[in-house]
Design an enzyme around this catalytic site. Structure first.
Site, PDB file in Angstrom:
ATOM      1  N   ARG A   1       0.835  -1.202   0.000  1.00 44.51           N
ATOM      2  CA  ARG A   1       0.000   0.000   0.000  1.00 44.51           C
ATOM      3  C   ARG A   1       0.872   1.255   0.000  1.00 44.51           C
ATOM      4  NH1 ARG A   1      -4.584  -1.782   4.537  1.00 44.51           N
ATOM      5  NH2 ARG A   1      -5.074  -3.787   3.557  1.00 44.51           N
TER       6      ARG A   1
ATOM      7  N   ARG B   1       2.577   1.354  10.282  1.00 46.39           N
ATOM      8  CA  ARG B   1       2.034   1.701   8.960  1.00 46.39           C
ATOM      9  C   ARG B   1       3.161   1.579   7.934  1.00 46.39           C
ATOM     10  NH1 ARG B   1      -2.766   4.392   8.222  1.00 46.39           N
ATOM     11  NH2 ARG B   1      -2.726   5.091  10.390  1.00 46.39           N
TER      12      ARG B   1
ATOM     13  N   GLU C   1      -5.868  -0.626  15.846  1.00 47.83           N
ATOM     14  CA  GLU C   1      -6.505  -1.626  14.995  1.00 47.83           C
ATOM     15  C   GLU C   1      -5.514  -2.689  14.523  1.00 47.83           C
ATOM     16  OE1 GLU C   1      -7.434  -2.737  10.711  1.00 47.83           O
ATOM     17  OE2 GLU C   1      -7.351  -0.561  10.960  1.00 47.83           O
TER      18      GLU C   1
ATOM     19  N   SER D   1      -9.882  -5.753  10.793  1.00 45.62           N
ATOM     20  CA  SER D   1     -11.227  -5.273  10.470  1.00 45.62           C
ATOM     21  C   SER D   1     -11.989  -6.435   9.867  1.00 45.62           C
ATOM     22  CB  SER D   1     -11.178  -4.116   9.470  1.00 45.62           C
ATOM     23  OG  SER D   1     -10.801  -2.912  10.095  1.00 45.62           O
TER      24      SER D   1
ATOM     25  N   ARG E   1       1.558  -6.064  12.828  1.00 44.16           N
ATOM     26  CA  ARG E   1       1.004  -5.434  14.037  1.00 44.16           C
ATOM     27  C   ARG E   1       0.935  -6.418  15.194  1.00 44.16           C
ATOM     28  NH1 ARG E   1      -3.226  -0.571  12.532  1.00 44.16           N
ATOM     29  NH2 ARG E   1      -1.903   0.393  10.954  1.00 44.16           N
TER      30      ARG E   1
END
Length: 426
Positions: A263, A278, A350, A353, A392
């Site tokens: 990403r 990130r 987070e 999801s 993460r």
């Protein structure tokens, strides 16, 4: 993609629902465009019917030996053909305009989704596990990893630039152990089928799950061939049912993949620049289900539990929140976020999801099933969720498991994947 029939029947209702998630639908413009489409379609059909009648009249005139009438009718047929070609081009352009608009509209939030503007209005549902108490100064994962010699951000930056990290030795092994543990859990306990998908995808594949056209700026694209690096394994896994019809007995489809994800993190500059929160490249175990519409909500709840089981077995404190309308992802109808506790930040972040997309992606992909005893196929429902993000999870393990001497405790469920090792370092 939203149901065009719903937009034709109740555009005001659709606009009201979309407004809750911050999207403004210009109902007047939509009605004008839809009216134009309908008028053009009606006229195209009229001309096609007239051309058919004229063609028949030509044949009848020739059969009767009336060459003058046959020539006259033929001339009229040619004129209809020219008009029809021009009108059909306009009709196709109008349909393409409507299609492009539909592709940019997000999914409708379920009526049960809490209404809110952004993440600050998400609804916390529960907390699981207690954040650890430390009797020594807490370090973040960057310092813990650097102290152990297992995280090397400088090497990552030298190789590829910012937002890349090199894992060394025990760090690389820990990442691999996390992936193997998660894959075994989801395939053996929860019945998912392991998939090893391509890491490149075409634009129509990304359009099917909703990454395109809206999120093109966040994707890495190959320079010459037009492929995209996948931002998540959700893309190839969900598209396994693209343009297909399955029998009802073959549902549900449950798929899991462990892949790198890529990403650009467009729009996130200045956020989480330190460490591995990130990154441009990260590993993730992704869960996807393709289910009967009646099973959508139940499958969503179950999938959340499948992701939670990872965190429970890793002994990580976490909480579950339901996203409000203003924080929902583009394709989601409802979403649970799992947020893991990070001691250095003294907050939950987070790590997964889990989303129920209703028939939104299925309509874009043409993914259908044939109900038992029925001829007409119906759209399936799709769901996706992280099970979980490996980077993460590694961050959370380093921070929650840190010891006073700089070592890191390994949770019991992970030890078999590390040769029985209970500590990293120390």
């Amino acid at each position: 993609m939203l149901d065009p029939h719903l937009l034709r029947e109740d555009p005001e209702g659709v606009a009201e629902a979309l407004a809750k998630r911050g999207y403004t639908l210009d109902v007047a413009a939509w009605r004008e465009l839809e009216s134009r489409r309908k008028e053009q379609q009606t006229r195209v059909e009229e001309l096609q019917a007239e051309r058919k009648q004229v063609s028949k009249a030509v044949g009848e005139a020739k059969k009767a030996g009336d060459e003058a009438t046959a020539a006259e009718r033929k001339e009229r047929g040619e004129a209809i053909g020219r008009e029809l070609e021009e009108l059909d081009n306009a009709f196709q352009a109008t349909k393409a305009e409507l299609e492009a608009w539909l592709l940019e509209m997000p999914n409708l939030p379920d009526p049960q989704v809490p209404v809110g503007a952004d993440e600050n209005e998400n609804a916390e549902l529960r907390r699981v596990g207690e954040p650890p108490a430390f009797d020594f100064p807490v370090q973040d994962h960057v310092d813990v990893g650097a102290g152990l010699g297992i995280l090397d951000a400088e090497a990552g930056a030298n190789l590829a630039g910012s937002r890349f990290t090199v894992l060394r030795g025990a760090g690389a092994r820990l990442s691999r152990a996390l992936g193997q543990f998660m894959m075994d859990l989801q395939t053996e306990l929860h019945g998912y089928t392991e998939i090893a998908p391509p890491l490149l995808a075409r634009d129509d594949t990304l359009q099917g799950t909703g990454q395109l056209p809206k999120f093109g700026d966040d994707l890495f694209q190959t320079r010459e061939d037009g492929f995209y690096l996948i931002p998540t394994a959700e893309v190839p896994l969900t598209n396994l049912h693209r343009e297909s019809i399955v029998e009802e007995a073959d549902l549900p489809g449950r798929y899991v993949a462990w892949t790198p994800c890529f990403r650009r993190e467009a729009g996130s500059y200045g956020k989480d620049t330190r460490g591995m929160i990130r990154q441009h490249q990260f590993d993730k175990v992704e869960l996807v289900q393709v289910v009967h519409p009646d099973q959508g909500p139940a499958a969503w709840e179950a999938m959340c539990g499948h992701a939670e089981e990872v965190l429970r077995r890793l002994e990580l404190p976490y909480r579950v929140v339901e996203l409000c309308t203003g924080d929902l992802g583009f394709a989601a109808r409802r979403t649970y976020d799992l947020e893991v506790w990070l001691p250095a930040q003294e907050t939950y972040r987070e790590i997964s999801s889990v989303s129920w997309c209703h028939d939104f992606q299925a309509r874009r992909m043409g993914a259908r099933f044939r109900p038992d005893g029925e001829k007409k196929p119906r759209l399936v429902h799709t769901l996706n969720g992280s099970g979980v993000a490996i980077g993460r999870a590694l961050v959370a393990l380093l921070e929650n498991g840190q010891q006073a001497d700089g070592s890191v405790r390994v949770p019991e469920a992970l030890r078999p994947y590390l040769g029985g090792q209970a500590l990293i370092g120390g």
